[in-house]
Design an enzyme around this catalytic site. Structure first.
Site, PDB file in Angstrom:
ATOM      1  N   GLY A  64       0.835  -1.188   0.000  1.00  0.00           N
ATOM      2  CA  GLY A  64       0.000   0.000   0.000  1.00  0.00           C
ATOM      3  C   GLY A  64       0.868   1.234   0.000  1.00  0.00           C
ATOM      4  N   GLY A  66       0.623   5.800   0.382  1.00  0.00           N
ATOM      5  CA  GLY A  66      -0.143   7.005   0.634  1.00  0.00           C
ATOM      6  C   GLY A  66       0.759   8.216   0.631  1.00  0.00           C
ATOM      7  N   GLY A  67       0.212   9.333   1.076  1.00  0.00           N
ATOM      8  CA  GLY A  67       0.961  10.571   1.021  1.00  0.00           C
ATOM      9  C   GLY A  67       2.164  10.584   1.936  1.00  0.00           C
ATOM     10  N   MET A  68       2.040   9.930   3.088  1.00  0.00           N
ATOM     11  CA  MET A  68       3.137   9.932   4.054  1.00  0.00           C
ATOM     12  C   MET A  68       4.204   8.890   3.741  1.00  0.00           C
ATOM     13  SD  MET A  68       3.001  12.195   6.423  1.00  0.00           S
ATOM     14  CE  MET A  68       1.881  13.325   7.278  1.00  0.00           C
ATOM     15  N   GLY A  69       3.820   7.797   3.110  1.00  0.00           N
ATOM     16  CA  GLY A  69       4.779   6.728   2.880  1.00  0.00           C
ATOM     17  C   GLY A  69       4.091   5.511   2.298  1.00  0.00           C
ATOM     18  N   VAL A  71       3.647   0.826   2.671  1.00  0.00           N
ATOM     19  CA  VAL A  71       3.838  -0.415   3.407  1.00  0.00           C
ATOM     20  C   VAL A  71       4.333  -1.464   2.422  1.00  0.00           C
ATOM     21  CG1 VAL A  71       2.785  -2.197   4.840  1.00  0.00           C
ATOM     22  CG2 VAL A  71       2.005   0.161   5.032  1.00  0.00           C
ATOM     23  N   LYS A  86       6.549  -0.770   7.391  1.00  0.00           N
ATOM     24  CA  LYS A  86       5.856   0.493   7.220  1.00  0.00           C
ATOM     25  C   LYS A  86       6.899   1.601   7.182  1.00  0.00           C
ATOM     26  CE  LYS A  86       1.923   3.099   9.024  1.00  0.00           C
ATOM     27  NZ  LYS A  86       0.842   3.115  10.036  1.00  0.00           N
ATOM     28  N   ASP A 184      -7.740   6.256  16.738  1.00  0.00           N
ATOM     29  CA  ASP A 184      -8.217   6.205  15.351  1.00  0.00           C
ATOM     30  C   ASP A 184      -8.708   4.798  15.009  1.00  0.00           C
ATOM     31  OD1 ASP A 184      -8.840   7.263  12.863  1.00  0.00           O
ATOM     32  OD2 ASP A 184      -6.865   6.813  12.019  1.00  0.00           O
TER      33      ASP A 184
END
Length: 1017
Positions: A64, A66-69, A71, A86, A184
């Site tokens: 996977g 995303g914007g931050m990094g 996996v 991660k 979360d």
């Protein structure tokens, strides 16, 4: 010139001129790894799949992004398992020094490292990469998110949904118990694994809660202050609004009650197909803050009211009106009226039957007749009857394994025998209770016999339920072993043992509750013997909170011991040691000496062998021996001898280990008969230690008997038989009987090819062992083809940087050197060395084997100074790791002596070669002496003393294995000619050597010998 050669170990074959290789568990299956050569990134920099990160993680796939990094799926070479990595982009980590993204990553690692729970994703490691990217390594879960799981078509029944969320809730509650708040929780942050286990993950927003006295576990190379850094910035909030409690939307801090809200909001969505309040815009969020109210479930839902009440209560807008702990919500969700009714009925026929029959047995003591004893076979209805047999057979055959049908037949035959023996004993007990002589027996004996037999029935039910629940290849592999691990029925007829055991509680209500829980604890033993460690640990986690408050120490000790054994099986040695210590205390409180002895034995195994603390284990051993003698239980005594044998073997005390293994074998044969898999295991342990002692004939006899038992017990095509054949092949290889070794390897390879497939890692590693035997036979072209195939499989499955790839490269290099392709061999050896140094560091003993190989081929290329440097470095590493007297040091010493001979330094060469020969001295002549003797012969030739070289070389030729004998023949021919001794034989030996090298395709050697012969004819 030296010839390639190999050494072999029981774990895996070592490389040509190999001195030592690390012991490893079986690598993951090839089918678990991706095949496509795509690219990934570490931090911001793109990398190809197969790159090694942080010195140990081989990148396999992108899971996977995303914007931050992102996996990644990766293979952890140090712990030999697949993990999820991660990563956070270095740009995110570096922003403002220690950036917010980095803090969240550190916080997630620290939060999750505090937890050790079956429903929380485990964290193994954390740190930073070379480019500044932060990573955490965690448990790899093959499956999907809980949201995806719930959205399957057709919709999942509400009971399945509640069951999955109960599991997730237990993980979240465990986090609260560790003093953490998730902040979360949502269905995207829960994983539903293909193994059926639900796990909570993504604790990146977690903060320490208010629970006092909880200390965080340290995380590798990361600051411990990160967990306390505030993440909620002024005027903003973190989390997912649809699952956030109203007070969080107002900027208040998160706590357990806000996690309760998030859990109930997630479950509400899963049950009703929509979130409680769609907060998909700023206006909707503002309205929710200004007008808080509880949700109203849809009227047409099939979800019962008692579930709705529990969920809606957790969604109350006023946090004070919500449950103060998630456990309260979970208890309400577990309180299914229909399930309670079914459980009561089921327990009346299974788990509670132990308690009921114990009471009936006591009642029967006052009655002279017991009508209906002949119909007790009906007690096995639903446990082992025709429908159950059909279900078990279908599940086993459904795996499609080549030996599945044979395994199903064997399982049915074994369980038929067990069931018949159970009915026979049960009828005997029933009839004995009504016989006149019953009054002369101790009053509790009949009751104890009945209770013992009912416990066995519960265990049989647990086993057949496990075997019949669906196709499971892993379980099919262990099916016969698991059936044979069923507790012996003979114990239930042993009056001395039964009366010596700890009696049940006197209070009838407590006794009934103990019997009920005992029936629920016993399946742990079945899961343990079947290798279902994760499932067993999850069940033990649920049972222990019920068992401990009961106050019956023997049952508590039993549950703790089984949990400790499951943890040991799962590789969690530290936790297992702590649990075993708890079991020891509980067994002592309950006066159960057998359980205490078993727990002490497990602790000895964990400390001395599993965690390599031999000095501490040495202090424990007398205590273990004493407790085992006090227990006076033969099965426990056998287990103790096995554990003590493993300890002694691990520290090199081979004679002592042999004694313990022999004692364990005698006991197991007495208890189980001569045709049991536990007896085969004892024979294998004994055979391997005899091999290490150099007693190859005895080792061969034990291993061949173990093989015969396994073939008779599980069938000739089972993978277990392949492993036994491999162990036997190693013995033949060490005896120099290479054709015999080849035959065993080829048969084992055929089994693995059919059972696992030609590209499976176990198949590839066995194929490499076969290739090494072909090297011993001098069949270098065949060996080259096999090693190239193994190398391709390993690189595809594990990545180019895996240490197993380095072994394959080394074996291929040996084949190429044997064909005279020295430069090609040098490239393979240098590549293998680079992998070993990067993986284990430059001082690891495994590096020495690659240095030996590289030095040997450098000598073949005439680069003797470079060869000398490699051998000296290899020798230093081995002396440091193995001590100065280990026989394996003779290999680099011999090659070093030969290089010194070529460099014109005969005195130094003599010292090294004499030492090499001394290290290989045995009570009788040994093949390991051939290489040093050949080196000494070459030295005498270099000194102009051919007559002195002849006897050395004659002895070397007599001892040398086939592939090394070719070189010895040519060197002996030179010595005989120059000494003017039997020159016709010299020409015959040289001609023989030339023909052998011609057969191998070694053109350089053929040309060298031809020139020598032409000059002398």
């Amino acid at each position: 010139m030296s010839e390639p050669k190999q050494e072999e170990s029981t774990a895996a074959p070592e490389e040509a001129r190999t001195v030592i290789s690390p012991q490893r568990d079986p690598a993951p299956a090839a089918s678990e790894f991706p095949e496509s050569p795509t690219a990934s990134w570490a931090g911001d920099a793109p990398i190809a799949l197969g790159r090694v990160l942080a010195g140990r993680y081989t990148v396999l796939d992108v899971l996977g992004e995303g914007g931050m990094g992102r996996v990644l799926a990766a293979y952890d070479a140090r712990l030999d398992r697949r993990v999820a990595l991660k990563l956070v982009h270095s740009r995110g980590a570096d922003r403002g020094g220690e950036g917010v993204a980095q803090i969240r990553m550190v916080r997630e690692a620290q939060s999750m490292a505090r937890l050790n729970h079956p429903h929380v994703v485990a964290v193994y490691d954390a740190g930073t990469l070379e480019d500044g990217a932060v990573f955490i390594a965690m448990e790899y879960v093959q499956g999907q998110t809980l949201r995806q799981w719930c959205q399957q078509t057709p919709p999942r029944p509400w009971r399945e949904v509640v069951k999955a969320y109960l599991a997730a809730g237990r993980g979240l509650a465990a986090a609260h118990g560790a003093g953490l708040v998730h902040r979360d929780f949502k269905p995207d942050n829960v994983l539903a694994g293909e193994d059926g286990r639900v796990r909570v993950t993504d604790f990146g927003l977690a903060r320490a809660g208010s629970t006092p006295g909880v200390a965080a576990q340290p995380v590798t190379a990361l600051p411990t202050s990160a967990l306390q850094t505030p993440l909620t910035l002024p005027g903003s909030f973190l989390g997912t609004p649809a699952y956030m409690a109203p007070e969080l939307l107002q900027g208040q801090p998160a706590n357990v009650r806000s996690d309760v809200y998030a859990f109930c909001a997630s479950l509400y969505e899963a049950l009703y197909g929509r979130v409680p309040f769609p907060l998909d815009s700023l206006s909707a969020i503002l309205q929710r803050v200004q007008e808080p109210k509880p949700p109203v479930p849809p009227a047409d839902s099939q979800v019962p009211a008692w579930v709705s009440r529990a969920v809606v209560q957790g969604l109350h807008p006023d946090p004070a009106q919500r449950p103060g702990a998630l456990e309260q919500v979970l208890r309400q969700l577990e309180s299914d009226p229909e399930e309670r009714r079914r459980t009561w009925l089921r327990m009346g026929g299974l788990a509670a039957s132990v308690a009921l029959l114990a009471g009936l047995a006591v009642w029967a003591l006052g009655h002279s007749q017991r009508p209906g004893c002949e119909s007790l076979e009906r007690r096995l209805e639903g446990v082992w009857d025709t429908p159950v047999k059909a279900r078990v057979t279908q599940a086993l055959k459904g795996t499609g394994l080549p030996y599945a049908e044979d395994t199903a037949q064997r399982v049915e035959r074994l369980l038929d025998g067990y069931a018949q023996a159970w009915v026979k004993q049960r009828v005997e007990v029933c009839q004995a209770a009504g016989a006149p002589q019953a009054a002369q027996q101790p009053q509790s004996l009949v009751a104890r016999r009945e209770a013992c037999l009912e416990r066995r029935r519960s265990q049989l039910y647990a086993l057949t339920e496990l075997l019949g629940r669906g196709p499971d290849p892993e379980l099919t592999d262990k099916a016969v072993q698991t059936v044979q691990a069923m507790p012996r029925l003979e114990y239930c007829a042993d009056a001395t043992a039964l009366l010596a055991a700890v009696p049940p509680p006197e209070d009838p209500q407590v006794r009934a509750r103990v019997a009920e829980l005992q029936a629920q604890v016993e399946p742990l033993a079945v899961l343990l013997s079947a290798g279902k460690y994760t499932e067993g640990l999850a069940l033990s986690e649920q049972l222990l909170p019920w068992v401990e408050p009961l106050g019956y120490a023997p049952l508590h000790a039993r549950a703790l011991l089984l949990r400790a054994q499951l943890q040991e099986g799962a590789g969690d040695y530290k936790s297992s040691e702590a649990t075993a210590w708890q079991a020891i205390h509980a067994a002592a409180r309950g006066g159960d000496t057998v359980l205490a002895a078993q727990a002490w034995t497990l602790r000895l195994l964990l400390v001395g062998t599993r965690q390599a603390r031999p000095k501490e284990a040495e202090l424990l051993e007398p205590m273990v021996e004493t407790v085992v003698e006090l227990a006076n239980d033969e099965s426990t005594r056998a287990g103790s001898h096995q554990a003590r044998g493993q300890l002694q073997e691990s520290v090199g005390q081979l004679a002592e280990a042999k004694d313990h293994y022999e004692r364990a074998l005698v006991i197991r044969e007495k208890l189980l008969g001569t045709n049991h898999l536990q007896v085969a295991l004892a024979l294998t342990d004994l055979g391997n230690v005899l091999r290490r002692l150099g007693q190859h004939a005895d080792a061969r006899a034990r291993l061949e008997r173990a093989l015969a038992i396994q073939q008779d017990t599980v069938g000739s095509t089972h993978v277990t038989v392949a492993h036994a054949l491999t162990s036997l092949g190693i013995v033949f290889k060490e005896l120099g009987q290479y054709e015999q070794a080849q035959a065993r390897y080829e048969r084992a390879l055929s089994i693995l090819d059919n059972a696992l497939g030609p590209e499976h890692l176990q198949t590839a590693n066995l194929r490499r062992q076969l290739g090494n035997v072909l090297l011993d036979l001098g069949r270098f072209e065949e060996a080259q083809a096999i090693h190239e195939r193994s190398l391709a499989t390993l690189e595809k499955a594990l990545g180019a940087g895996h240490p197993d790839v380095s072994k394959a490269l080394s074996s291929l290099g040996i084949a190429l050197a044997g064909l005279g392709r020295y430069e090609d061999a040098r490239l393979r050896f240098e590549h293998a060395l680079a992998i070993q140094e990067k993986t284990f560091g430059p001082e690891h003993p495994g590096v020495a084997s690659m240095l030996v190989n590289l030095g040997g081929v450098l000598a073949d290329l005439g680069k003797h100074e470079e060869a000398k440097a490699r051998q000296e470095r290899a020798l230093a590493l081995l002396e440091k790791g193995l001590g100065p007297q280990h026989p394996m040091l003779s290999i680099p010493l011999t090659l070093l002596g030969r290089s010194l001979t070529q460099l014109g330094r005969p005195e130094e060469a003599q010292r090294q070669l004499d030492r090499a020969l001394a290290l290989q001295e045995q009570p009788q002549d040994h093949a390991g002496q051939a290489e040093p003797l050949t080196g000494l012969g070459l030295l005498q030739l270099a000194r102009g003393r051919p007559a002195a070289a002849v006897p050395l070389l004659e002895q070397a030729l007599r001892l040398a294995p086939e592939q090394a004998g070719t070189e010895v023949r040519f060197v002996l021919a030179q010595a005989l000619w120059e000494a003017k001794q039997d020159r016709p034989r010299a020409l015959e030996l040289a001609t023989h050597a030339r023909e052998e090298w011609r057969r191998r395709g070694h053109t350089a050697k053929v040309a060298e010998v031809s020139r020598w012969l032409e000059a002398r004819r």
